[in-house]
Write an enzyme that holds these catalytic residues in place. Structure first.
Site, PDB file in Angstrom:
ATOM      1  N   GLY A  47      -9.582   8.288   1.183  1.00 43.69           N
ATOM      2  CA  GLY A  47      -9.105   9.644   0.976  1.00 43.69           C
ATOM      3  C   GLY A  47     -10.179  10.622   0.559  1.00 43.69           C
TER       4      GLY A  47
ATOM      5  N   THR B 278       1.758   7.009   0.037  1.00 43.57           N
ATOM      6  CA  THR B 278       0.868   5.869  -0.217  1.00 43.57           C
ATOM      7  C   THR B 278       0.837   5.532  -1.703  1.00 43.57           C
ATOM      8  OG1 THR B 278      -1.393   5.060   0.145  1.00 43.57           O
ATOM      9  CG2 THR B 278      -1.180   7.312  -0.594  1.00 43.57           C
TER      10      THR B 278
ATOM     11  N   SER C  14       0.808  -1.224   0.000  1.00 47.04           N
ATOM     12  CA  SER C  14       0.000   0.000   0.000  1.00 47.04           C
ATOM     13  C   SER C  14       0.839   1.270   0.000  1.00 47.04           C
ATOM     14  CB  SER C  14      -0.939   0.005   1.211  1.00 47.04           C
ATOM     15  OG  SER C  14      -0.218  -0.139   2.406  1.00 47.04           O
TER      16      SER C  14
ATOM     17  N   ARG D 173      -6.776   8.718 -10.392  1.00 44.04           N
ATOM     18  CA  ARG D 173      -7.342   9.029  -9.067  1.00 44.04           C
ATOM     19  C   ARG D 173      -6.232   9.470  -8.107  1.00 44.04           C
ATOM     20  NH1 ARG D 173      -6.686   7.149  -3.461  1.00 44.04           N
ATOM     21  NH2 ARG D 173      -8.641   7.592  -2.408  1.00 44.04           N
ATOM     22  N   VAL D 174      -6.480  10.533  -7.392  1.00 46.31           N
ATOM     23  CA  VAL D 174      -5.553  11.008  -6.365  1.00 46.31           C
ATOM     24  C   VAL D 174      -6.293  11.021  -5.044  1.00 46.31           C
ATOM     25  CG1 VAL D 174      -4.271  13.033  -5.550  1.00 46.31           C
ATOM     26  CG2 VAL D 174      -4.149  12.367  -7.960  1.00 46.31           C
ATOM     27  N   GLY D 175      -5.655  10.540  -3.999  1.00 44.08           N
ATOM     28  CA  GLY D 175      -6.292  10.506  -2.685  1.00 44.08           C
ATOM     29  C   GLY D 175      -5.941  11.723  -1.846  1.00 44.08           C
ATOM     30  N   ASP D 176      -6.100  11.574  -0.552  1.00 44.38           N
ATOM     31  CA  ASP D 176      -5.869  12.679   0.376  1.00 44.38           C
ATOM     32  C   ASP D 176      -4.383  12.921   0.675  1.00 44.38           C
ATOM     33  OD1 ASP D 176      -6.007  10.096   1.557  1.00 44.38           O
ATOM     34  OD2 ASP D 176      -6.109  10.997   3.555  1.00 44.38           O
TER      35      ASP D 176
ATOM     36  N   THR E 257      -5.355   8.428   7.397  1.00 41.54           N
ATOM     37  CA  THR E 257      -5.348   7.216   6.585  1.00 41.54           C
ATOM     38  C   THR E 257      -6.795   6.808   6.381  1.00 41.54           C
ATOM     39  OG1 THR E 257      -4.497   4.953   6.407  1.00 41.54           O
ATOM     40  CG2 THR E 257      -5.103   5.710   8.611  1.00 41.54           C
ATOM     41  N   GLY E 258      -7.034   5.999   5.382  1.00 41.01           N
ATOM     42  CA  GLY E 258      -8.404   5.557   5.108  1.00 41.01           C
ATOM     43  C   GLY E 258      -8.890   6.099   3.773  1.00 41.01           C
TER      44      GLY E 258
ATOM     45  N   THR F   1      -1.876   3.827   4.388  1.00 37.86           N
ATOM     46  CA  THR F   1      -0.939   4.920   4.140  1.00 37.86           C
ATOM     47  C   THR F   1       0.008   4.999   5.322  1.00 37.86           C
ATOM     48  OG1 THR F   1      -2.580   6.231   2.944  1.00 37.86           O
ATOM     49  CG2 THR F   1      -0.816   7.465   3.998  1.00 37.86           C
TER      50      THR F   1
HETATM   51  N1  ASP Z   1      -5.755   7.557   2.274  1.00 38.94           N
HETATM   52  C1  ASP Z   1      -5.271   6.735   1.206  1.00 38.94           C
HETATM   53  C2  ASP Z   1      -5.946   7.130  -0.069  1.00 38.94           C
HETATM   54  O1  ASP Z   1      -7.131   7.392  -0.072  1.00 38.94           O
HETATM   55  C3  ASP Z   1      -5.440   5.274   1.401  1.00 38.94           C
HETATM   56  C4  ASP Z   1      -5.393   4.742   2.811  1.00 38.94           C
HETATM   57  O2  ASP Z   1      -4.814   5.329   3.700  1.00 38.94           O
HETATM   58  O3  ASP Z   1      -5.951   3.673   3.074  1.00 38.94           O
HETATM   59  O4  ASP Z   1      -5.300   7.122  -1.086  1.00 38.94           O
END
Ligand code: ASP
Length: 339
Positions: free
Chosen positions: A253, A217, A83, A227-230, A250-251, A199
């Site tokens: 995004g 991450t 990840s 796609r771009v996350g947080d 984390t989680g 992350t």
């Molecule tokens: N926050 C990350 C994202 O959305 C993934 C994660 O932390 O699980 O890209």
């Protein structure tokens, strides 16, 4: 997944010296007398090894910014970690695309998003911060910049990650909907579900009281291309204000971006909340706005204030975070959660 769970269990047991009963609020107080006050915290079980690399910098009196950069490079290089960094699971088209950000106490920051072929995106994020007038470079432009800076272009898709992607392709009925992704949390009870995203977010305070943070991450496995996350979004996946504190997430995004999550946590600390209270309030904001979706999705926040006090909170059980300071080198603590 089994390895990860076993490690988590072992680490949690090994953390008994942390007097977990005293951590019922999932808070870690300021350093004790005689300590330098340096401390590093980071998300998940893989944060334990990452913290140790950061601690090697902090223990010598080094700068928090150098510590977090060195720390998150450990999971970026870990081939068993799917990840973050090299060996990260690819997007639905088979491309490993990486997101990372770094921020210093004075507001200096840099980030890269959807960066391919560079094993340590956190180092490129730092170069963006230090060597450009910009904050965020994405995609081909980020790669071009990295190559100009002397980084080496590499294949980051390992045979194991490729195999996992091909397995997913067999049954993949792609729906660009958050729910198709997050139901895995509910089934397994583990954030990260089938290990499809996590992350490393790391926050540190050094012996001179300087704060810094880093976040990196490969994002959600099998995500849409582009796609771009947080994680690379300053204020979402990471925020640092030396006068107040620092936060990372984390989680899922998308939920963090919608709520400017890490900025929110820091602003709540500015208003007087402890790191623990701030993380909890930010999580509950997400839950309140999307009560139905929240039942299945995971978001976790981790925060440290300018005194080195720590807090964490998540929507679902299972979020853990690693703590390292002069008194403990391999602590892993469970976060409290909304459900
Ligand atoms: N926050 C990350 C994202 O959305 C993934 C994660 O932390 O699980 O890209």
């Amino acid at each position: 997944m089994a390895d990860r769970r076993d490690f988590l269990k072992a680490s949690l047991l090994g953390a008994s010296t942390l007097a977990l009963a005293g951590q019922a609020e999932a808070t870690v107080s300021a350093a004790g007398k005689g300590d330098s006050g340096a401390r590093v915290i980071s998300t998940w079980d893989f944060g334990v090894a990452a913290n140790q690399a950061a601690w090697a910098v902090l223990d010598k009196g080094g700068h928090a910014l150098d510590a977090v950069e060195a720390g998150v490079m450990v999971p970026e290089a870990d081939l068993k970690n799917h990840s973050v960094g090299r060996a990260g699971y690819p997007d639905r088209d088979g491309h490993v695309t990486l997101d990372a950000s770094i921020m210093d106490a004075d507001g200096s920051c840099g980030a890269v998003a959807a960066l391919e072929h560079i094993a340590h995106p956190i180092q490129v994020a730092r170069r963006v911060m230090e060597n450009t007038p910009h904050v965020l470079l994405v995609g081909d432009g980020a790669l071009q910049f990295a190559l100009e800076q002397g980084f080496t272009k590499e294949e980051l898709l390992t045979p194991q990650s490729e195999q996992a992607w091909k397995e997913w392709l067999k049954s993949a009925h792609y729906q660009p909907s958050i729910n198709s992704e997050v139901r895995d949390y509910g089934k397994t009870g583990m954030p990260g579900g089938k290990d499809n995203h996590d992350t490393i977010g790391m926050l540190a305070i050094d012996a001179n009281g300087r704060l810094a943070g880093a976040c990196t991450t490969s994002g959600m496995a099998w995500k849409m291309r582009g796609r771009v996350g947080d994680s690379p979004i300053i204020g979402a996946g990471l925020y640092v204000d030396g006068e107040v504190g620092a936060a990372t997430s984390t989680g899922v995004g998308e939920e963090v971006i919608r709520n400017a999550g890490s900025f929110l946590v820091v602003e709540l600390m500015r208003q007087g909340r402890t790191p623990q209270q701030a993380c909890q309030e930010a999580v509950m904001r997400i839950v309140k706005k999307r009560p139905n979706a929240s039942k299945d999705l995971q978001v976790g926040f981790l925060a440290m204030n300018r005194h080195g006090e720590v807090g964490a909170f998540a929507i679902q059980p299972g979020f853990s975070y690693a703590v390292c300071d002069a008194r403990r080198q391999d602590g892993l603590l469970p976060s409290k959660s909304a459900f």
